[in-house]
Design a protein around this motif. Structure first.
Motif, mmCIF file in Angstrom:
data_model
loop_
_atom_site.group_PDB
_atom_site.id
_atom_site.type_symbol
_atom_site.label_atom_id
_atom_site.label_comp_id
_atom_site.label_asym_id
_atom_site.label_seq_id
_atom_site.Cartn_x
_atom_site.Cartn_y
_atom_site.Cartn_z
ATOM 1 N N ILE A 1 -1.627 6.392 -7.119
ATOM 2 C CA ILE A 1 -3.029 6.686 -7.388
ATOM 3 C C ILE A 1 -3.509 7.947 -6.686
ATOM 4 N N GLY A 2 -2.621 8.608 -5.965
ATOM 5 C CA GLY A 2 -2.933 9.910 -5.382
ATOM 6 C C GLY A 2 -3.674 9.865 -4.059
ATOM 7 N N CYS A 3 -3.349 8.913 -3.198
ATOM 8 C CA CYS A 3 -3.954 8.890 -1.866
ATOM 9 C C CYS A 3 -2.884 8.516 -0.850
ATOM 10 N N ILE A 4 -3.251 8.571 0.435
ATOM 11 C CA ILE A 4 -2.296 8.187 1.469
ATOM 12 C C ILE A 4 -2.385 6.681 1.683
ATOM 13 N N THR B 1 0.824 -1.209 0.000
ATOM 14 C CA THR B 1 0.000 0.000 0.000
ATOM 15 C C THR B 1 0.857 1.258 0.000
ATOM 16 N N ALA B 2 1.994 1.221 0.685
ATOM 17 C CA ALA B 2 2.889 2.386 0.701
ATOM 18 C C ALA B 2 3.462 2.657 -0.687
ATOM 19 N N ALA B 3 3.686 1.621 -1.468
ATOM 20 C CA ALA B 3 4.238 1.805 -2.808
ATOM 21 C C ALA B 3 3.168 2.241 -3.809
ATOM 22 N N ILE B 4 1.956 1.753 -3.649
ATOM 23 C CA ILE B 4 0.910 2.023 -4.641
ATOM 24 C C ILE B 4 0.162 3.320 -4.366
#
Length: 90
Positions: free
Chosen positions: A23-26, A16-19
């Motif tokens: 996609i423009g979210c935290i 999730t930290a990489a993606i």
């Protein structure tokens, strides 16, 4: 996207930290979305979101309306062919 690339990373947090920036979210948002998607699909416990229920109801209604519209369309095609087969009146 997270589920597709999860095998490339050691943990889901790393995935999730990489993606997330792509996609423009935290990165804290993605696990929430994953849990919600798992509930909606039925793979996780919990209730299905209202949006999913309303979408399913709308899809069912849409299917029923398409089937109802199919009947007059087929009937008009049938009568149009019957009209062509009828001899001309003179």
């Amino acid at each position: 996207m997270v589920l597709e690339h999860q095998s490339s990373y050691k943990t889901q947090c790393a995935t999730t930290a990489a993606i997330a920036p792509k996609i423009g979210c935290i990165h804290q948002t993605l696990p929430v979305w994953l849990r919600k998607a798992a509930k909606d699909v039925g793979t996780a416990g919990g209730s299905v979101s209202e949006k999913t229920v309303s979408n399913q109801a709308a899809r069912m209604k849409n299917r029923e309306l398409r089937q109802a519209n199919e009947i007059p369309r087929k009937a008009s095609a049938y009568f149009a062919l019957a009209e062509l087969d009828r001899p001309l009146e003179q």
